[in-house]
Scaffold this active site. Structure first.
Site, PDB file in Angstrom:
ATOM      1  N   THR A 160       3.789  41.551  56.198  1.00 13.51           N
ATOM      2  CA  THR A 160       3.566  41.963  54.810  1.00 13.51           C
ATOM      3  C   THR A 160       4.471  41.148  53.894  1.00 13.51           C
ATOM      4  O   THR A 160       5.455  40.554  54.344  1.00 13.51           O
ATOM      5  CB  THR A 160       3.871  43.448  54.622  1.00 13.51           C
ATOM      6  OG1 THR A 160       5.276  43.676  54.876  1.00 13.51           O
ATOM      7  CG2 THR A 160       3.052  44.304  55.591  1.00 13.51           C
ATOM      8  N   ASP A 199      18.457  37.812  56.691  1.00 10.47           N
ATOM      9  CA  ASP A 199      18.998  36.566  57.233  1.00 10.47           C
ATOM     10  C   ASP A 199      20.217  36.113  56.451  1.00 10.47           C
ATOM     11  O   ASP A 199      21.237  35.710  57.021  1.00 10.47           O
ATOM     12  CB  ASP A 199      17.938  35.461  57.193  1.00 10.47           C
ATOM     13  CG  ASP A 199      16.874  35.618  58.262  1.00 10.47           C
ATOM     14  OD1 ASP A 199      17.035  36.469  59.160  1.00 10.47           O
ATOM     15  OD2 ASP A 199      15.866  34.878  58.196  1.00 10.47           O
TER      16      ASP A 199
END
Length: 203
Positions: A80, A91
């Site tokens: 999505t 990250d």
């Protein structure tokens, strides 16, 4: 750079695992958060305490979970938009925590300010490398180049901490200063790529 060459080989291993995790009810976003929380928590606990070898293996293990969220998304038929944003944000958080943990170790345990400086420079350059690509893509431009991308940054930093934990003197110092140089080159490469992309679009 490693991302381009290794993606297909890694996917052959991670895709079956991702499918199995989906079948037992886990979600890609949940895996992203678990991996990030573990990497952040242990990076800021083990490295500042001087446990470099343990920190290397534990943080690497949680970082590897980042491979599984993509495999899980593919098993569900695709990711999505929110999942993509969440993955990118997590990250950056995990990368920042790793460098912050090494800088903390440099200040509190090793008492080596040049090493702390290298870690903080790596932290900033790592964020800038990612930002250039994201900002370029938001403008419809391309910056998909770079000597040192996320995979390389993690490998270089964690090989350095691991070797230092095994008793190799100044291994982490050498690794991070090499990473500073590689990251600076990558920033330059991406800015040049964006300029070229913008020039090509204008013609």
């Amino acid at each position: 750079m490693l991302n381009i060459f290794a993606r297909a080989s890694v996917s052959r291993v991670t895709d079956p695992i991702g499918a199995a995790l989906v079948r037992i009810g886990l979600t890609p976003n949940g895996m992203t958060v678990i991996g990030t929380a573990g990497a952040v928590g242990f990076a800021l606990w083990l490295f500042p305490a001087g446990h470099l070898l343990a920190g290397t293996f534990v943080v690497w293990g949680f970082v590897m979970l980042d491979l599984l969220d993509g495999a899980m998304a593919r098993a569900r038929g695709g990711g999505t938009k929110f999942g993509g944003v969440l993955d990118s944000v997590c990250d950056r958080i995990a990368d920042g925590a790793l460098m912050a943990g090494i800088a903390w170790y440099a200040f509190e345990v090793a008492d080596r300010r040049p090493l702390a400086a290298a870690a903080l420079i790596c932290l900033v350059l790592g964020q800038v490398i990612s930002y250039i690509k994201a900002r370029a893509e938001a403008s419809g431009l391309s910056a998909n180049v770079g000597l040192v991308e996320r995979a390389e940054r993690l490998i270089i930093a964690l090989v350095g901490t691991g070797l230092q934990g095994l008793g190799v003197p100044y291994a982490v110092d050498v690794a991070l200063w090499l990473l500073v140089a590689g990251s600076a080159i990558t920033v330059g490469q991406r800015l040049v790529a964006v300029r070229q992309s913008a020039a090509a679009e204008a013609t």
